[in-house]
Scaffold this active site. Structure first.
Site, mmCIF file in Angstrom:
data_model
loop_
_atom_site.group_PDB
_atom_site.id
_atom_site.type_symbol
_atom_site.label_atom_id
_atom_site.label_comp_id
_atom_site.label_asym_id
_atom_site.label_seq_id
_atom_site.Cartn_x
_atom_site.Cartn_y
_atom_site.Cartn_z
ATOM 1 N N LYS A 1 40.019 30.968 47.304
ATOM 2 C CA LYS A 1 39.144 31.340 47.961
ATOM 3 C C LYS A 1 37.945 32.073 47.256
ATOM 4 O O LYS A 1 36.694 31.738 47.391
ATOM 5 C CB LYS A 1 39.424 32.040 49.196
ATOM 6 C CG LYS A 1 40.123 33.226 48.836
ATOM 7 C CD LYS A 1 41.014 33.861 49.761
ATOM 8 C CE LYS A 1 41.926 34.876 49.154
ATOM 9 N NZ LYS A 1 43.207 34.479 48.606
ATOM 10 N N GLY B 1 55.798 43.329 50.855
ATOM 11 C CA GLY B 1 55.290 42.625 50.296
ATOM 12 C C GLY B 1 53.932 41.909 51.067
ATOM 13 O O GLY B 1 53.558 40.640 50.452
ATOM 14 N N LYS C 1 36.552 34.085 52.473
ATOM 15 C CA LYS C 1 36.829 32.854 53.722
ATOM 16 C C LYS C 1 35.984 32.643 54.721
ATOM 17 O O LYS C 1 35.528 31.424 54.981
ATOM 18 C CB LYS C 1 38.395 33.339 54.575
ATOM 19 C CG LYS C 1 39.524 33.168 53.423
ATOM 20 C CD LYS C 1 40.537 34.227 54.066
ATOM 21 C CE LYS C 1 41.841 34.113 52.769
ATOM 22 N NZ LYS C 1 42.751 35.127 53.346
#
Lengths: 433, 433
Positions: A106, A188, A206
């Site tokens: 992206k 995570g 995005k």
């Protein structure tokens, strides 16, 4: 067409190993659709000796990118290594060497998408990038094909899983930002340097990609107004709840006639809005089209296999085009020149929380600032601040131009009765309590 | 390629007039994507003199279908007239005359889709039918392209707007079925003969189409187990709420190894499920893929412009293929032979409401029927029935095979202490209260 389609993979991290797994596990389905086997030919890695979660013969690994970019056997380059300048060079070289490219990058597409797509088209190559926005959700394809006949006027996206996880936890558990960020890092869901996520930059990239496609207008990263979530407090979330709203980091893209605005900011969303119940690390993109009305696309925004699904589905698209001999013909160049709204034409409702000195006439002084600019209130809460001579005032305004609103906030800061402006957010919809 | 693409439109009702409007209003966008104008050439209507909501020159109207099917100027036939046998003949003739076809006809596609797609492929023509399932939501394209690389194992759909409107109203307002049906008819959300909707047949057709594509296996309408909503009572909805569930008419398609089950039935859905907050006349399809995990596609399931958006987006697909000379090559034939699960392999949780004679040992007799087959309870409610000697017993079971469950229910009906089995529904997820 060759006996098998051969892939050069740039990167074997989280997404790369997902790509290898899907190509292995779903070989039957891929073959049924494409008519020949798909094979990972070469994989660029940094360290040949590192242990991997996937089973790749060591002779397929290389630390030399030339083994892929100049390899006559490689038909399609899949780029899942990330990064910008080097990666751009690699992809340009691959395209010029007539290799189709699928990327999940992206950052790269938001900055150089237009250039890369032009080179792809000139080289008769496909360049697909579905995985770059909202991971496993096929949103780019839906915008370009599924809603091809419609005129999209609004897109709202929860397009960053890390910040959605953090805000959901803060909202549900009343925890502080730092505490939840730590938890997200342990799980995570957040990186050790979370800046790009929590400052809204990842979402902005995005939104630049989404609005370029949805509005058919080249929107650059710099065109996106960005505010992150680092200053969102438990108090703000308490008020959100109390007023019937859910706080989300919303990418907002709106077209009014020919003019467009794109932003990423923490937003109070009415609980009834379809995006308000998108929780945890999930992503969703809400699309409003003139003809179709409200639609929403929901799914995992990141993760090894979800993102790899999007990558390999793009690969299937490339391979189908190869079979038909029509690669490099599907990209549509933007139809409209860029026209951004000015601040005086950007309208929204706002949530504002301020601390004022609790003295006679304070509230009247404040409200006159708003009414002078024709901005009225939808909701007002005033409470004393504990252990102080201050009052906390929370207002939700009716619609105001961004220009007027910013001037009001500036003037509030300058007033002697205002101790501080604690927080300010966009508001979308009407909270029902 | 011609100077303009010419359309023959079969039908000028709700969807047909929407198609005409979109082709007019979005001509710029269509032209930008396709490179030439799109023009409605001829429209088949029943009555030439009837007033229309759209502006069509009278010389374009015809009552003779041959003016379209045998018209050398017509490139693409758009079928939005509905019906089955006649319509099938028309589409077959159009395809054999090398005209591409876009249809919104779920009844036809559920029954004859496989035949029509074969003829299309043999004729080198496209046959697209995105609008046949879930109106404006580009779900078929997402299954076939966006999730092309994944193995889909479960699809759950709210694919009938009429029944979702009725159940939402009953749930929110505590109203009776007949009352809400009447309201839905007055608002135009239900037809004067609502049978196909409320008996679940319309949803079953859509599930046959969805599961054929999603599982790459030819699923026929007769393969779908169907139960409508006509027997759903206010009491059932009260219990749903109390137990943490929302009642929805759910199309359920599940693949277990090579075996598949497809059903449409009123289902108690845990409130936390993404489909549970899909309200009113909206549709949504939840798709679970091995790699991607949970995704959901939400939007309007019917209506003039939403459905027409899907039709014209398919038309754009046809026109892009015409430009590239690759029509008739995108349909993928089913990969697997049909293998349906037997009732002993269909597993679910169930909600059961029965009236029993309130006598010593009644409950023990009941429970032994379940435990003999290894079916245990997740939740139990027992209450006296007002003004009677009866007790009402409501249970939510843990997972049971359909075979065991149906035998249990049959044996319950035969027990002398059981006055009546009031209702029985599938249950999905765990209701949190």
């Amino acid at each position: 067409m060759a006996n098998s389609i051969k892939i050069g993979l740039l990167g074997l991290g989280t997404v790369g190993s997902g790509v290898v797994k899907i190509i292995e596990n779903h070989q039957d389905k891929l073959m049924h659709q494409v008519g020949c086997p798909v094979e990972v030919q070469k994989v660029l890695v940094k360290d040949l000796s590192k242990a991997r979660g996937v089973d790749i013969p060591s002779e397929k690994l290389t630390t030399n990118v030339e083994d892929i970019l100049h390899n006559p056997d490689v038909d399609v380059v899949i780029e899942v290594m990330g990064g910008i300048e080097h990666t751009r060079d690699y992809i340009l070289t691959a395209l010029r060497n007539k290799k189709h490219v699928v990327t999940a990058n992206k950052d790269l597409m938001a900055l150089y998408g237009s250039e890369l797509l032009t080179v792809a088209s000139e080289s008769g190559c496909d360049l697909f990038y579905e995985a770059s926005v909202a991971g496993g959700i096929p949103i780019l394809r839906s915008l370009v094909e599924g809603l091809a006949s419609d005129r999209i006027t609004k897109m709202m996206g929860i397009v960053n899983g890390t910040t959605n996880f953090i805000l959901t936890k803060m909202m549900n558990e009343g925890s502080a930002y730092e505490e939840v960020l730590k938890e997200a890092q342990d799980l995570g869901y957040a990186e050790s340097d979370p800046t790009a996520d929590v400052e809204g930059l990842d979402a902005a990239r995005k939104m630049a990609i989404l609005s370029t496609l949805g509005f058919s207008m080249k929107i650059d990263l710099d065109d996106v107004r960005v505010q992150g979530i680092t200053n969102v407090t438990e108090e703000d979330l308490q008020y959100s709840k109390q007023l019937g709203y859910t706080m989300k980091l919303i990418g907002y893209a709106h077209r009014d006639g020919e003019n467009v605005e794109v932003s990423v900011e923490p937003t109070l969303l009415a609980n009834a809005h379809p995006l308000a119940s998108v929780n945890d690390e999930y992503n969703a993109v809400y699309v409003y089209g003139e003809a179709v009305g409200e639609t929403m696309f929901y799914g995992p925004g990141a993760g090894s296999l979800p993102t790899a699904t999007a990558v390999v589905s793009d690969l299937v698209g490339v391979m189908k085009n190869m079979r038909l001999g029509v690669n490099g013909k599907s990209a549509v160049t933007p139809q409209y020149p860029k026209q951004l709204k000015e601040a005086k034409d950007v309208y929204s409702k706002y949530f504002l929380r301020i601390h004022v000195k609790d003295q006679v006439g304070a509230f009247a002084t404040l409200t006159s600032l708003f009414s002078e600019r024709g901005v009225s209130f939808e909701k007002i809460i005033q409470l004393p601040v504990k252990n102080s001579e201050l009052a906390e005032i929370v207002v939700v305004t009716h619609k105001s131009s961004l220009k007027d609103y910013e001037e009001i906030v500036q003037q509030l800061r300058d007033l002697s009765i205002v101790e501080s402006v604690k927080s300010s957010y966009r508001v979308e919809g009407v909270g029902e309590v």
